[in-house]
Design a protein around this motif. Sequence first.
Motif, PDB file in Angstrom:
ATOM      1  N   SER A  39       0.826  -1.214   0.000  1.00  0.00           N
ATOM      2  CA  SER A  39       0.000   0.000   0.000  1.00  0.00           C
ATOM      3  C   SER A  39       0.856   1.258   0.000  1.00  0.00           C
ATOM      4  O   SER A  39       0.380   2.344  -0.350  1.00  0.00           O
ATOM      5  N   LYS A  40       2.131   1.107   0.368  1.00  0.00           N
ATOM      6  CA  LYS A  40       3.052   2.241   0.338  1.00  0.00           C
ATOM      7  C   LYS A  40       3.267   2.749  -1.081  1.00  0.00           C
ATOM      8  O   LYS A  40       3.769   3.858  -1.292  1.00  0.00           O
ATOM      9  N   THR A  41       2.906   1.955  -2.076  1.00  0.00           N
ATOM     10  CA  THR A  41       3.067   2.357  -3.475  1.00  0.00           C
ATOM     11  C   THR A  41       1.922   3.254  -3.927  1.00  0.00           C
ATOM     12  O   THR A  41       1.973   3.822  -5.031  1.00  0.00           O
ATOM     13  N   GLY A  42       0.873   3.355  -3.118  1.00  0.00           N
ATOM     14  CA  GLY A  42      -0.308   4.105  -3.512  1.00  0.00           C
ATOM     15  C   GLY A  42      -1.461   3.197  -3.884  1.00  0.00           C
ATOM     16  O   GLY A  42      -2.573   3.670  -4.156  1.00  0.00           O
ATOM     17  N   MET A  43      -1.222   1.896  -3.860  1.00  0.00           N
ATOM     18  CA  MET A  43      -2.290   0.931  -4.147  1.00  0.00           C
ATOM     19  C   MET A  43      -3.230   0.877  -2.942  1.00  0.00           C
ATOM     20  O   MET A  43      -2.776   0.945  -1.796  1.00  0.00           O
ATOM     21  N   PRO A  44      -4.549   0.781  -3.173  1.00  0.00           N
ATOM     22  CA  PRO A  44      -5.506   0.760  -2.055  1.00  0.00           C
ATOM     23  C   PRO A  44      -5.350  -0.482  -1.183  1.00  0.00           C
ATOM     24  O   PRO A  44      -5.326  -1.603  -1.690  1.00  0.00           O
ATOM     25  N   MET A  45      -5.256  -0.270   0.111  1.00  0.00           N
ATOM     26  CA  MET A  45      -5.005  -1.369   1.033  1.00  0.00           C
ATOM     27  C   MET A  45      -6.162  -2.366   1.069  1.00  0.00           C
ATOM     28  O   MET A  45      -5.949  -3.577   1.167  1.00  0.00           O
ATOM     29  N   ASP A  46      -7.384  -1.861   0.986  1.00  0.00           N
ATOM     30  CA  ASP A  46      -8.546  -2.758   1.031  1.00  0.00           C
ATOM     31  C   ASP A  46      -8.468  -3.797  -0.077  1.00  0.00           C
ATOM     32  O   ASP A  46      -8.655  -4.999   0.145  1.00  0.00           O
ATOM     33  N   ALA A  47      -8.171  -3.328  -1.290  1.00  0.00           N
ATOM     34  CA  ALA A  47      -8.077  -4.225  -2.435  1.00  0.00           C
ATOM     35  C   ALA A  47      -6.901  -5.183  -2.278  1.00  0.00           C
ATOM     36  O   ALA A  47      -6.978  -6.350  -2.667  1.00  0.00           O
ATOM     37  N   LEU A  48      -5.809  -4.701  -1.687  1.00  0.00           N
ATOM     38  CA  LEU A  48      -4.616  -5.533  -1.503  1.00  0.00           C
ATOM     39  C   LEU A  48      -4.872  -6.663  -0.514  1.00  0.00           C
ATOM     40  O   LEU A  48      -4.362  -7.774  -0.682  1.00  0.00           O
ATOM     41  N   ILE A  49      -5.644  -6.390   0.526  1.00  0.00           N
ATOM     42  CA  ILE A  49      -5.969  -7.439   1.493  1.00  0.00           C
ATOM     43  C   ILE A  49      -6.733  -8.568   0.805  1.00  0.00           C
ATOM     44  O   ILE A  49      -6.405  -9.752   0.960  1.00  0.00           O
ATOM     45  N   THR A  50      -7.734  -8.192   0.014  1.00  0.00           N
ATOM     46  CA  THR A  50      -8.516  -9.203  -0.705  1.00  0.00           C
ATOM     47  C   THR A  50      -7.650  -9.934  -1.719  1.00  0.00           C
ATOM     48  O   THR A  50      -7.706 -11.174  -1.836  1.00  0.00           O
ATOM     49  N   ALA A  51      -6.836  -9.181  -2.467  1.00  0.00           N
ATOM     50  CA  ALA A  51      -5.995  -9.783  -3.504  1.00  0.00           C
ATOM     51  C   ALA A  51      -4.969 -10.736  -2.907  1.00  0.00           C
ATOM     52  O   ALA A  51      -4.706 -11.816  -3.468  1.00  0.00           O
ATOM     53  N   THR A  52      -4.378 -10.361  -1.779  1.00  0.00           N
ATOM     54  CA  THR A  52      -3.386 -11.226  -1.123  1.00  0.00           C
ATOM     55  C   THR A  52      -4.035 -12.525  -0.649  1.00  0.00           C
ATOM     56  O   THR A  52      -3.475 -13.614  -0.834  1.00  0.00           O
ATOM     57  N   ALA A  53      -5.207 -12.404  -0.054  1.00  0.00           N
ATOM     58  CA  ALA A  53      -5.923 -13.603   0.394  1.00  0.00           C
ATOM     59  C   ALA A  53      -6.295 -14.488  -0.796  1.00  0.00           C
ATOM     60  O   ALA A  53      -6.120 -15.708  -0.758  1.00  0.00           O
TER      61      ALA A  53
END
Length: 437
Positions: A39-53
């Motif tokens: 998320s430090k790159t500017g990517m939305p954290m909410d989406a990253l949590i779902t994508a990582t899972a």
Amino acid sequence: MDFFKLKNHGTSVKQELSAGLTTFLAMMYIVPVNAIIMSKTGMPMDALITATALITIIATVLNGIWANTPVAMSVGMGLNAYFTFGLVIGMGIPWQTALGVVFLSGMLFVILSFTDFRIWIIKSIPVDLRRAVSAGVGTFIAFIGLQQMGIVVNNDDVLVGLGNLKDINVLLGIFGLITVLIFWIVNIKGAFILAVLLTSVIAWICSISPYPTEIFSIPASITPILLQLDVKSVFFDSAGVFTLSLLPVVLVFLVTDLFDSVGTLTGVGTRAGIFSEDNKDGLNNLKKTLEADAAVTVVGSVIGVSTTTAFVESASGVEQGGRTGLTAIFCGLFFTLTLFMLPLFKAIPANAIYPVLIMVGILMFSEVRDINFKDPAIMVATFFIVALMPLTYSITNGLAFGFLSYLLVRVFRREWNEINIGIIVLAIISFIVFLVN
């Protein structure tokens, strides 16, 4: 369940279920950790949590079915930090282009999965250099963790210095680091996620960070990062001019993922006896696991995450008795729970996460214990790899200095029998790195 050949492996459904749960608890931390880092790159954290899972579920279940090995996979620690702090923040590359780099490295990995390249590259590079690469990546991500926690800060006079240890957030990070160290030392199962949760609870109680008002919710959409990879910009600059400036970075992701996967699978496989030469299916299991690794890296870049790789935490499931792909499938299914834990993950303070990054770095750095420092070429190359990855904020530069110095020492010592085509090729690539920088 005959598909998994449970009887042949001396296991049962109950044993595989227990092993899958153990692996899940050991590596559950990757969901919030990866999301916060990327998320430090500017990517939305909410989406990253779902994508990582999602990629963890897909990768782990796929490997269980395709390779029938008890190996769980997710977004690799180290390369996700390099993706964020090396490429996007360090080199100023948009995260969409960085995803394009991951996609291309994954595609190369897939193509090479049908050749003997992996065996060739592994045999070409001395095992001590591979250990040095692991140790170097360890120092790099540990340095990033220390920096993000505020323990190491910028100092215009001497480049870096000690941060403000009276700052409440820094103290929280130090508490988290001590906690994860203690939990790991006493061999507590799920040490990483337990340390993160305990540190978070302390932060919530002490009002350092707002506590979650709820634990579960509907999974966030991955639309903001889905199919956002930009492959074109990997080859062409903003003016549309063809350039190979990012080619070394693509190769770094490829080679590092290969080393990471092979190293992890070797360790896990040794404990389970699934990749040994005495096992007639051993090499085939290794080949299929690497194929799954390559394929899900491509899928991950499309979903919106960095390089996917085998997780060393799979060893915890193996120790619990996991021997087949059913362990991986159970583990992947358990990760569906994390899709609904967005409020909890978002409430975890960053300084409860970064101590885990440091701990992973420590574990990776431990590879130096087996390096033969009596060999001058190995000694010099190891120093440059381990020192320059964090000091130049680049895995690429560390590898380049390491391979070039290794070849030069061998040449000047006229140790021709220690030089092979693979080393020469890697040294040439390393030289190109400096030409395009």
